[in-house]
Scaffold this active site. Structure first.
Site, PDB file in Angstrom:
ATOM      1  N   ARG A  52       0.818  -1.211   0.000  1.00  0.00           N
ATOM      2  CA  ARG A  52       0.000   0.000   0.000  1.00  0.00           C
ATOM      3  C   ARG A  52       0.855   1.265   0.000  1.00  0.00           C
ATOM      4  NH1 ARG A  52      -3.361  -2.055   5.014  1.00  0.00           N
ATOM      5  NH2 ARG A  52      -1.221  -2.706   5.381  1.00  0.00           N
ATOM      6  N   SER A  82      -7.012  -4.421   8.122  1.00  0.00           N
ATOM      7  CA  SER A  82      -7.938  -5.165   8.994  1.00  0.00           C
ATOM      8  C   SER A  82      -8.090  -4.465  10.333  1.00  0.00           C
ATOM      9  CB  SER A  82      -7.419  -6.594   9.216  1.00  0.00           C
ATOM     10  OG  SER A  82      -7.248  -7.254   7.993  1.00  0.00           O
TER      11      SER A  82
END
Ligand code: PNS
Length: 161
Positions: A91, A128
């Site tokens: 990312r 998450s």
């Protein structure tokens, strides 16, 4: 036939993870999504629950399956599965700093190669742990996790107000 492994804790699977799995499924003949133990992360879902949520989320991908592995090195898992490559999404710089030592360690242990796929820019904020925090405080997680994950996630960590 070339098989790859997409490893992670997947506690739970996010749409960012799913994007990497879908792209891997186009690059390789077979993809095994491997739920592995990360000693630095506390679990919200059991390994079997995570596998169940992944299986439901990848039901549209014929060449993808999910499996959990306990107390095993990733290099051992990949050797047993006859998968010479692991695929991980990046990312940004923080992911790169976290992933590079693991990739180098795995290559020095067994020659296992890691292929990094740049994360989808619209999904860079999805992790998450952040998603669990949002769900836990009553935020809307639609568009952050696959549809089959939403109900179990809200049930497990969702705010009761
Ligand atoms: O999604 P995560 O938590 O960032 O994934 C990390 C994971 C589970 C892939 C990593 O901790 C791992 O490979 N664990 C298995 C044990 C192992 O092989 N450790 C040495 C890694 S160099």
């Amino acid at each position: 036939m070339t098989r790859c492994v997409c490893p992670g804790s997947f506690d739970p699977l996010t749409l960012g993870h799913l994007d990497v799995v879908e792209r891997s499924a186009r690059l390789f003949d077979e993809v095994v999504v491997a739920v592995l133990y990360n000693p630095d992360k506390q679990g919200t879902f059991t390994a079997d629950e995570r596998v169940g949520l992944i299986e439901k989320s990848v039901a549209h991908l014929a060449n993808v399956r999910a499996e959990a592995f306990a107390d095993e090195l990733l290099v051992e898992v990949c050797a047993r599965l006859e998968a010479p490559i692991v695929v991980k999404g990046l990312r940004g710089e923080t992911d790169f700093s976290y992933e590079l030592p693991m990739a180098t360690m795995n290559r020095s242990l067994s020659g296992l190669e890691t292929l990094f796929l740049p994360g989808n820019p619209g999904m860079d904020h999805l992790s998450s742990s952040l998603i669990k925090q949002v769900a836990g405080l009553g935020g809307d997680v639609t568009g952050m996790v696959p549809e089959p994950v939403i109900g179990p996630l809200l049930e497990r960590v969702g705010a009761s107000r």
